[in-house]
Design an enzyme around this catalytic site. Structure first.
Site, PDB file in Angstrom:
ATOM      1  N   ARG A  90       0.821  -1.209   0.000  1.00  0.00           N
ATOM      2  CA  ARG A  90       0.000   0.000   0.000  1.00  0.00           C
ATOM      3  C   ARG A  90       0.857   1.263   0.000  1.00  0.00           C
ATOM      4  NH1 ARG A  90      -4.401  -2.865   4.037  1.00  0.00           N
ATOM      5  NH2 ARG A  90      -5.584  -3.827   2.326  1.00  0.00           N
ATOM      6  N   TYR A 209      -6.505  -1.530  -6.534  1.00  0.00           N
ATOM      7  CA  TYR A 209      -5.672  -2.673  -6.123  1.00  0.00           C
ATOM      8  C   TYR A 209      -4.914  -2.406  -4.821  1.00  0.00           C
ATOM      9  CZ  TYR A 209      -1.741  -0.636  -8.949  1.00  0.00           C
ATOM     10  OH  TYR A 209      -0.772   0.154  -9.498  1.00  0.00           O
ATOM     11  N   GLU A 210      -4.419  -3.492  -4.217  1.00  0.00           N
ATOM     12  CA  GLU A 210      -3.861  -3.493  -2.860  1.00  0.00           C
ATOM     13  C   GLU A 210      -4.897  -3.040  -1.830  1.00  0.00           C
ATOM     14  OE1 GLU A 210      -0.826  -4.648  -1.818  1.00  0.00           O
ATOM     15  OE2 GLU A 210      -0.591  -5.323  -3.865  1.00  0.00           O
ATOM     16  N   GLY A 211      -6.157  -3.284  -2.138  1.00  0.00           N
ATOM     17  CA  GLY A 211      -7.245  -2.913  -1.235  1.00  0.00           C
ATOM     18  C   GLY A 211      -7.922  -1.643  -1.708  1.00  0.00           C
TER      19      GLY A 211
END
Length: 226
Positions: A90, A209-211
């Site tokens: 992140r 992406y990555e949450g």
């Protein structure tokens, strides 16, 4: 033996080593699978809105044999490894968002200095000047959040809150800044001869992406009440 399918894998089919999370008797475990292992195959490249330079495809595992020595870390600790990796990922995505925003900003800033309308440079029109100012502030604030998250990571401190805050803010800033860059350039901003339209398309995925941004808010709220 590993069986399963995972979509949206960056460099699928190009990378030579894959970390695969699979459920075992002790929980979720992580395994290293080498390219060329029988049963490992890949789908066609995805047709994406942006990030065209990044190859993304599906990874398929059908009766893939993995030797015991390919277990990564301890059995059943795969989820913990994945979550730990997410924090670092992140911070990386947040930094990427800052870079995308900065690239679009520099083009818009230069264009506002060169382009003239109604006898004045674009930057002399208050509507454009305010856009340029707001873009700068958002980038500076996003960069500060990224640096704080990176600082805590380098010190070996817990940085889950800082990583999610940096990603949430920087990704939103990237989308807003690149959108405004397109607006500053007007019709040229919509044209592929100018990079701002590419930056606009590339920025959006940083909110996903990555949450997703929604997940980042959940993580931030959870961390605040730890």
């Amino acid at each position: 033996m590993l069986n399963g399918v995972k979509s949206w894998i960056t460099s699928a089919g190009q990378a030579h080593l894959y970390v695969v999370m699979a459920r075992t008797e002790k929980g979720i475990s992580a395994f290293l699978v080498e390219k060329g292992t029988p049963g490992l195959s890949f789908g066609r490249p995805e047709e994406k809105m942006g990030l065209h330079a990044a190859h993304t495809a599906e990874v398929r595992l059908e009766e893939v044999f993995v030797p015991e020595e390919n277990l990564l870390g301890e059995e059943g600790r795969g989820l913990a490894y994945a979550l730990a990796g997410l924090d670092s990922g992140r911070v990386g995505v947040a930094a990427q968002a800052v870079g995308i925003a900065r690239g679009a900003f520099e083009i818009a800033k230069a264009y506002a200095e060169e382009r003239e309308q109604f006898g004045k440079k674009l930057r002399e029109h208050q509507a454009i000047a305010f856009k340029i100012a707001d873009m700068h502030v958002k980038i500076a604030a996003a960069r500060a959040l990224v640096l704080e998250a990176a600082r805590k990571k380098d010190l070996g401190e817990r940085f889950t809150l800082e990583a999610s805050a940096a990603k949430l803010f920087a990704s939103a800033a990237a989308v807003e800044v690149t959108r405004e860059a397109v607006q500053v350039l007007g019709g040229y901003g919509y044209h592929r001869d100018y990079r701002v339209e590419r930056y606009y398309r590339d920025a959006k995925v940083t909110e996903i992406y990555e949450g997703t941004s929604e997940i980042q808010r959940l993580v931030i709220a959870r961390e605040l009440y730890r």
